[in-house]
Design a protein around this motif. Structure first.
Motif, PDB file in Angstrom:
ATOM      1  N   UNK A 176       0.786  -1.229   0.000  1.00 43.22           N
ATOM      2  CA  UNK A 176       0.000   0.000   0.000  1.00 43.22           C
ATOM      3  C   UNK A 176       0.822   1.285   0.000  1.00 43.22           C
ATOM      4  N   UNK A 177       2.095   1.221   0.371  1.00 43.23           N
ATOM      5  CA  UNK A 177       2.814   2.478   0.569  1.00 43.23           C
ATOM      6  C   UNK A 177       3.092   3.238  -0.724  1.00 43.23           C
ATOM      7  N   UNK A 178       3.052   2.567  -1.881  1.00 42.53           N
ATOM      8  CA  UNK A 178       3.282   3.250  -3.154  1.00 42.53           C
ATOM      9  C   UNK A 178       2.005   3.358  -3.989  1.00 42.53           C
ATOM     10  N   UNK A 179       0.864   3.356  -3.323  1.00 43.72           N
ATOM     11  CA  UNK A 179      -0.418   3.433  -4.018  1.00 43.72           C
ATOM     12  C   UNK A 179      -0.546   4.725  -4.817  1.00 43.72           C
ATOM     13  N   UNK A 180      -1.184   4.640  -5.993  1.00 45.54           N
ATOM     14  CA  UNK A 180      -1.442   5.818  -6.817  1.00 45.54           C
ATOM     15  C   UNK A 180      -2.508   6.715  -6.191  1.00 45.54           C
ATOM     16  N   UNK A 181      -3.302   6.140  -5.292  1.00 45.78           N
ATOM     17  CA  UNK A 181      -4.376   6.892  -4.648  1.00 45.78           C
ATOM     18  C   UNK A 181      -4.095   7.019  -3.156  1.00 45.78           C
ATOM     19  N   UNK A 182      -4.618   8.058  -2.512  1.00 39.02           N
ATOM     20  CA  UNK A 182      -4.488   8.159  -1.060  1.00 39.02           C
ATOM     21  C   UNK A 182      -5.095   6.934  -0.383  1.00 39.02           C
ATOM     22  N   UNK A 183      -4.449   6.457   0.683  1.00 40.07           N
ATOM     23  CA  UNK A 183      -4.849   5.209   1.333  1.00 40.07           C
ATOM     24  C   UNK A 183      -5.213   5.442   2.790  1.00 40.07           C
ATOM     25  N   UNK A 184      -6.319   4.827   3.207  1.00 34.31           N
ATOM     26  CA  UNK A 184      -6.684   4.717   4.625  1.00 34.31           C
ATOM     27  C   UNK A 184      -6.850   3.236   4.924  1.00 34.31           C
ATOM     28  N   UNK A 185      -6.152   2.768   5.961  1.00 32.19           N
ATOM     29  CA  UNK A 185      -6.239   1.360   6.363  1.00 32.19           C
ATOM     30  C   UNK A 185      -6.841   1.291   7.761  1.00 32.19           C
ATOM     31  N   UNK A 186      -7.943   0.559   7.889  1.00 31.52           N
ATOM     32  CA  UNK A 186      -8.573   0.397   9.191  1.00 31.52           C
ATOM     33  C   UNK A 186      -8.747  -1.064   9.535  1.00 31.52           C
ATOM     34  N   UNK A 187      -8.863  -1.351  10.823  1.00 30.93           N
ATOM     35  CA  UNK A 187      -9.138  -2.736  11.183  1.00 30.93           C
ATOM     36  C   UNK A 187      -8.659  -3.124  12.561  1.00 30.93           C
ATOM     37  N   UNK A 188      -8.803  -4.406  12.822  1.00 32.72           N
ATOM     38  CA  UNK A 188      -8.398  -5.034  14.073  1.00 32.72           C
ATOM     39  C   UNK A 188      -7.019  -5.649  13.853  1.00 32.72           C
ATOM     40  N   UNK A 227      -6.809   3.173  12.651  1.00 28.40           N
ATOM     41  CA  UNK A 227      -6.788   3.736  11.312  1.00 28.40           C
ATOM     42  C   UNK A 227      -5.382   4.262  11.063  1.00 28.40           C
ATOM     43  N   UNK A 228      -4.855   3.916   9.883  1.00 33.66           N
ATOM     44  CA  UNK A 228      -3.507   4.317   9.494  1.00 33.66           C
ATOM     45  C   UNK A 228      -3.552   5.086   8.162  1.00 33.66           C
ATOM     46  N   UNK A 229      -2.718   6.116   8.051  1.00 34.57           N
ATOM     47  CA  UNK A 229      -2.479   6.797   6.779  1.00 34.57           C
ATOM     48  C   UNK A 229      -0.975   6.966   6.621  1.00 34.57           C
ATOM     49  N   UNK A 230      -0.494   6.937   5.377  1.00 36.71           N
ATOM     50  CA  UNK A 230       0.951   6.965   5.160  1.00 36.71           C
ATOM     51  C   UNK A 230       1.540   8.302   5.601  1.00 36.71           C
ATOM     52  N   UNK A 231       2.750   8.252   6.150  1.00 37.89           N
ATOM     53  CA  UNK A 231       3.388   9.454   6.681  1.00 37.89           C
ATOM     54  C   UNK A 231       3.712  10.489   5.606  1.00 37.89           C
TER      55      UNK A 231
END
Length: 262
Positions: A176-188, A227-231
């Protein structure tokens, strides 16, 4: 005289072009509210369905996107119901489901609900060298207003094997870190932020709930839902809250409001 005319036209073009460049509007920040919730296969702490309560929370807080874990689809224990379909119909959101295992004549896995169109869905099996329960990363490409897009992901990492969990976190980061689109990762993620197995996330991704005191898994008093978003992204946390839902599930729902530019 002709040379003067050329010079005048060149200066006029430079002025008009320069002014247009100087007045180029800045990107308009987008506000996005997201929720993650492990719903305990649709069962509350009293052994009854919690699907109607999940819908009530969605209607009350109006998240744009919802990441769900522990979803049944056609399993005997939950009355052979398609839980994602029910949540979608009752909430009015679009839905996507990702199977991690076959279970009791049906399926069990992850879900995403979206108030915006879902353009595509990706499902990635995560490493499982210790042969425990299979795990999955599921991402949906979401079309937001004004022709903007975001990649919204949900996952549920291994609670039994630290080896599996560390490798799963590393694969999520890698993919996910080189995604062309902004990324939000959520979960357990089944670990606290201090756990070394989440190093791949804490090193490259911003934790929306960092330095907050609220537990998301009351049974242990720990915060293991994220929830995580890339730095390197433009996401900014405007609000972070853990809802107090002591009987809806064994986990608490987390809601984050972001702003970002893209």
């Amino acid at each position: 005289m002709r040379a003067f005319s050329y010079l005048f036209l060149w200066m006029l073009g430079w002025f008009v072009g320069g002014s247009a460049y100087a007045q180029k509007p800045k990107p308009t920040p987008v506000t996005l509210k997201v929720m993650t919730f492990n719903i305990h296969h649709g069962e509350n702490t009293l052994g009854k369905t919690n699907l109607t309560r999940v819908v009530e929370l969605i209607k009350k807080h109006k998240p744009d996107l919802v990441a769900l874990q522990e979803i049944d689809s056609g399993a005997v224990r939950s009355g052979k119901l398609n839980q994602m379909r029910i949540l979608s119909l009752l909430s009015g959101y679009e839905e996507a489901f990702g199977k991690t295992i076959d279970f009791q004549g049906g399926k069990y896995g992850l879900g995403i609900l979206s108030a915006h169109p879902i353009e595509a869905v990706q499902r990635l099996k995560l490493p499982n060298p210790d042969s425990t329960e299979p795990r999955l990363l599921m991402c949906a490409l979401i079309e937001l207003p004004n022709n903007k897009y975001v990649r919204f992901c949900t996952t549920h990492l291994d609670h039994r094997s630290p080896l599996n969990r560390g490798l799963q976190a590393a694969v999520i980061n890698e993919n996910l870190q080189n995604s062309l689109y902004p990324v939000i990762v959520g979960g357990d993620f089944n670990a606290t932020a201090e756990d070394h197995t989440l190093e791949a996330m804490t090193k490259y991704w911003n934790d929306a709930g960092a330095n907050t005191p609220w537990a998301t898994y009351p049974g242990t008093g720990k915060r293991i839902d994220y929830f995580w978003t890339h730095k390197e992204s433009t996401f900014k946390v405007l609000d972070y809250v853990v809802l107090y839902e002591p009987t809806t599930s064994d986990h608490q729902p987390v809601i984050v409001t972001y702003s970002f530019e893209k």
